[in-house]
Design a protein around this motif. Structure first.
Motif, PDB file in Angstrom:
ATOM      1  N   THR A  39       6.665  49.609  49.009  1.00 24.91           N
ATOM      2  CA  THR A  39       8.093  49.272  49.042  1.00 24.91           C
ATOM      3  C   THR A  39       8.755  49.995  50.216  1.00 24.91           C
ATOM      4  O   THR A  39       8.178  50.929  50.786  1.00 24.91           O
ATOM      5  CB  THR A  39       8.791  49.674  47.737  1.00 24.91           C
ATOM      6  N   PHE A  40       9.958  49.531  50.548  1.00 31.25           N
ATOM      7  CA  PHE A  40      10.668  50.100  51.687  1.00 31.25           C
ATOM      8  C   PHE A  40      12.093  50.448  51.290  1.00 31.25           C
ATOM      9  O   PHE A  40      12.679  49.834  50.395  1.00 31.25           O
ATOM     10  CB  PHE A  40      10.695  49.106  52.855  1.00 31.25           C
ATOM     11  N   SER A  41      12.659  51.429  51.994  1.00 31.97           N
ATOM     12  CA  SER A  41      14.074  51.765  51.849  1.00 31.97           C
ATOM     13  C   SER A  41      14.705  51.727  53.230  1.00 31.97           C
ATOM     14  O   SER A  41      14.042  51.981  54.243  1.00 31.97           O
ATOM     15  CB  SER A  41      14.262  53.138  51.209  1.00 31.97           C
ATOM     16  N   ALA A  42      15.999  51.369  53.259  1.00 35.06           N
ATOM     17  CA  ALA A  42      16.731  51.327  54.524  1.00 35.06           C
ATOM     18  C   ALA A  42      18.095  51.957  54.307  1.00 35.06           C
ATOM     19  O   ALA A  42      18.831  51.557  53.402  1.00 35.06           O
ATOM     20  CB  ALA A  42      16.874  49.891  55.018  1.00 35.06           C
ATOM     21  N   THR A  43      18.438  52.954  55.128  1.00 32.90           N
ATOM     22  CA  THR A  43      19.726  53.634  55.002  1.00 32.90           C
ATOM     23  C   THR A  43      20.444  53.616  56.348  1.00 32.90           C
ATOM     24  O   THR A  43      19.812  53.610  57.408  1.00 32.90           O
ATOM     25  CB  THR A  43      19.539  55.088  54.542  1.00 32.90           C
ATOM     26  N   SER A  44      21.778  53.596  56.284  1.00 33.15           N
ATOM     27  CA  SER A  44      22.609  53.570  57.489  1.00 33.15           C
ATOM     28  C   SER A  44      23.404  54.857  57.602  1.00 33.15           C
ATOM     29  O   SER A  44      23.906  55.385  56.610  1.00 33.15           O
ATOM     30  CB  SER A  44      23.563  52.374  57.444  1.00 33.15           C
ATOM     31  N   SER A  45      23.536  55.345  58.838  1.00 35.47           N
ATOM     32  CA  SER A  45      24.303  56.570  59.070  1.00 35.47           C
ATOM     33  C   SER A  45      25.802  56.299  59.087  1.00 35.47           C
ATOM     34  O   SER A  45      26.598  57.250  59.042  1.00 35.47           O
ATOM     35  CB  SER A  45      23.882  57.207  60.396  1.00 35.47           C
ATOM     36  N   ALA A  46      26.207  55.022  59.165  1.00 36.81           N
ATOM     37  CA  ALA A  46      27.633  54.661  59.174  1.00 36.81           C
ATOM     38  C   ALA A  46      27.832  53.432  58.299  1.00 36.81           C
ATOM     39  O   ALA A  46      28.013  52.321  58.786  1.00 36.81           O
ATOM     40  CB  ALA A  46      28.111  54.398  60.599  1.00 36.81           C
ATOM     41  N   ALA A  47      27.786  53.674  56.998  1.00 31.20           N
ATOM     42  CA  ALA A  47      27.818  52.557  56.047  1.00 31.20           C
ATOM     43  C   ALA A  47      29.144  51.807  56.066  1.00 31.20           C
ATOM     44  O   ALA A  47      29.204  50.656  55.617  1.00 31.20           O
ATOM     45  CB  ALA A  47      27.536  53.070  54.635  1.00 31.20           C
ATOM     46  N   THR A  48      30.211  52.427  56.579  1.00 32.38           N
ATOM     47  CA  THR A  48      31.487  51.713  56.646  1.00 32.38           C
ATOM     48  C   THR A  48      31.487  50.679  57.763  1.00 32.38           C
ATOM     49  O   THR A  48      32.359  49.814  57.806  1.00 32.38           O
ATOM     50  CB  THR A  48      32.643  52.698  56.878  1.00 32.38           C
TER      51      THR A  48
END
Length: 583
Positions: free
Chosen positions: A84-93
């Motif tokens: 499985t994979f995860s994806a995160t953003s440093s600027a979610a807004t």
């Protein structure tokens, strides 16, 4: 037969009590003889039936165990779901990211920045006085929608309900990819009113906006107005030696006095505003004139989908204002972004999943964001652990079924008489660990290369060091070995298959039609039916034997009874002769 036995047995007891017949209970004797003749065979047959039923149940457990192993292997079959994979953003807004389920992503760090967000075409009409205002003198008319880049394609929308509401409904039911709605702009208007006061004499009063004013003497109109000037919401009236007041102002504020007048402004905006009115004014002391009220102001708002390809323009006769330049609030445009320095990437929507493989992106701003994509190996390990657990549990069940001395487990010894079947099934399952993959890659060719091996007990275990080395340094090879780098590959596909699918095919061959397990189940079922038929025949033979004995013993009883009757007659004759000669 038991009901008949009971009745006959009762009759036999009565006969015996009357000293009639032989005195033997022929029903009990018939039962004992028929049971002695056939009970051993019936008990033997019933024992065989019990064994067959237990075997059939045991075969069902074997099938269930193989099915569980098969399910565990299916979780190792597709490359997109192996991990499985995860994806995160440093600027979610500004940018949000999420893995796309059922697809593989490429782990890494991605710098994403939009220079332009995708937008739709938005057009409004001219102003209407109401939602039901009559248009074009009540005569039907057309609205033309030109869609797509120039020159575009014209679609004519026929309007038969000649009101703003009718125009909206006609556009929405045309299903051409644009939507319309009615907006009442009056909701933004705040009501104002000018109140002119009259002079008051002692005892006169009025109530306005929550404040009651009563004259305690004579007061001029300007003095009355001054008492209600410059009031904030919730405030009390200004003090006056000629007026008494009570209550606080509600729903309104007031401005400075202007002679005998004061301006009131509503604190409620929108359609909830009601006109200023006196709650009581018996002496007509107030004159209220709205200076700015709530007047309906309706507009038709039309919008489409985002992206240049979805741009559109509108026109109508009569002219409803759709083609007026100032009424075109926005034109459709694409989102434009860059990823890791690669710029001018155009997308029709702010949501897309074809820029970073396996990652869905949603743009909501133009700030730069770093997206981190991480691969999670826990799902791979969970699937392997379930495979190991399912095989170990299956082998334990086979051991219990094959052990003739096992009297504790539910199916202990149930397959003890079919050791060849147990041995074949065990061998086939055990061979999965050593099975060579048709899509072997690098040093990865079998489950043993993932650290699997057999303990002395026969259970599978995973060597943690070997497993960690495999998934850390050779994950791509592991993926290819297990899945063949395929998703949803058919078992009937002629191309090479991954180890998981090949292993499943081996197991399915055991449990599907014509497989060894299916044949065993069929044979066991046929044997059980034959045994039940044999038992029914034996029970019928017992019933027939009982009836035969009853008939034989009944005949004997009849002979005995006749013999007793003759003896009794002769005995009577001799006693009579003896009495005659003795006299």
């Amino acid at each position: 037969m038991s009901t008949v036995d009971q009745a006959n047995n009762q009759g036999s007891k009565i006969t015996t009590a009357l000293n009639v017949g032989s005195g033997v209970n022929i029903q009990e004797l018939a039962t004992s003889l028929s049971e002695a003749e056939l009970n051993p065979k019936i008990e033997l047959t019933q024992g065989k039936i019990d064994e067959s039923e237990l075997k059939i149940s045991a075969l069902a457990v074997v099938k269930s165990g193989i099915t569980r192993i098969n399910t565990a292997l299916s979780n190792l079959e597709d490359t997109s779901t192996l991990t499985t994979f995860s994806a995160t953003s440093s600027a979610a807004t500004s940018v949000t990211a999420a893995p796309v389920q059922g697809t593989s992503a490429t782990p890494g760090s991605y710098l994403v920045q939009a220079s332009q967000l995708a937008a739709p075409t938005r057009i409004i009409s001219n102003e209407f006085s109401s939602a039901t205002q009559t248009l074009n003198s009540g005569t039907g008319f057309n609205v033309v929608v030109n869609q797509g880049p120039s020159p575009g394609v014209n679609t004519t929308v026929s309007v038969t309900d000649t009101t703003p509401t009718g125009v909206v409904n006609a556009i929405n039911t045309s299903n051409i990819g644009v939507s319309a709605t009615l907006i009442n702009k009056s909701a933004a208007v705040t009501e104002q009113a000018r109140v002119t006061f009259s002079a008051m004499t002692s005892g006169q009063s009025f109530t306005l906006a929550g404040i009651t004013v009563t004259a305690s003497g004579s007061a001029t109109a300007a003095e009355v107005a001054a008492s209600l000037a410059n009031l904030a919401a919730g405030g009390s009236a200004n003090a006056s030696d000629k007026l008494t007041t009570s209550g606080t102002i509600s729903g309104w504020t007031t401005e400075s006095v202007n002679g005998a007048s004061v301006n009131f402004t509503s604190t409620t905006a929108g359609s909830g505003v009601t006109d200023l009115a006196a709650a009581s004014d018996a002496n007509s002391l107030l004159s209220i004139a709205p200076t700015q009220g709530v007047a309906d102001s309706w507009y038709i708002s039309v919008s489409g989908e985002t992206g240049v390809k979805n741009q559109f323009s509108m026109s109508s006769t009569p002219d409803l204002g759709f083609s007026t330049g100032s009424n075109v609030l926005s034109s459709a445009q694409n989102a434009i972004l860059s990823v890791n320095g690669i710029g001018s990437i155009n997308r029709a929507s702010n949501s897309f999943s074809d820029v970073i493989s396996g990652v869905s992106i949603v743009l909501s701003g133009t700030s730069a964001a770093t997206i981190e994509v991480v691969e999670n190996l826990s799902s791979l390990r969970d699937s392997l652990d379930e495979f190991v657990s399912s095989v170990n549990d299956f082998n334990k069940e086979l051991d219990e079924m094959a052990d003739p001395d096992d009297t504790e487990s539910a199916f202990g010894g149930s397959l003890a008489n079919d050791s060849s079947f147990v041995s074949l099934i065990r061998k086939q399952v055990k061979a999965l660990v050593d099975k060579e993959s048709a899509t072997a890659s690098g040093s990865m060719s079998s489950f043993r290369d993932l650290g699997m091996s057999f303990k002395l007990s026969g259970d599978i275990e995973i060597d943690e060091t070997k497993y960690t080395n495999a998934v850390t340094n050779n994950l791509s090879n592991v993926r290819e070995m297990l899945t063949g780098n395929t998703d949803s590959q058919s078992r009937y596909d002629s191309s090479d298959k991954g180890l998981a699918l090949e292993s499943r095919i081996t197991l399915l061959g055991l449990i599907e039609t014509d497989g060894i397990l299916a044949n065993r189940e069929t044979n066991a079922g046929s044997t059980l039916e034959s045994q039940k038929e044999a038992l029914a025949e034996l029970e019928e033979r017992m019933s027939n034997a009982y009836e035969r004995y009853i008939k034989q013993f009944a005949a004997m009883e009849s002979i005995v009874q006749r013999s007793k009757s003759t003896g009794d007659y002769l005995e009577g004759q001799f006693k009579a002769m003896e009495n005659m000669y003795s006299n």
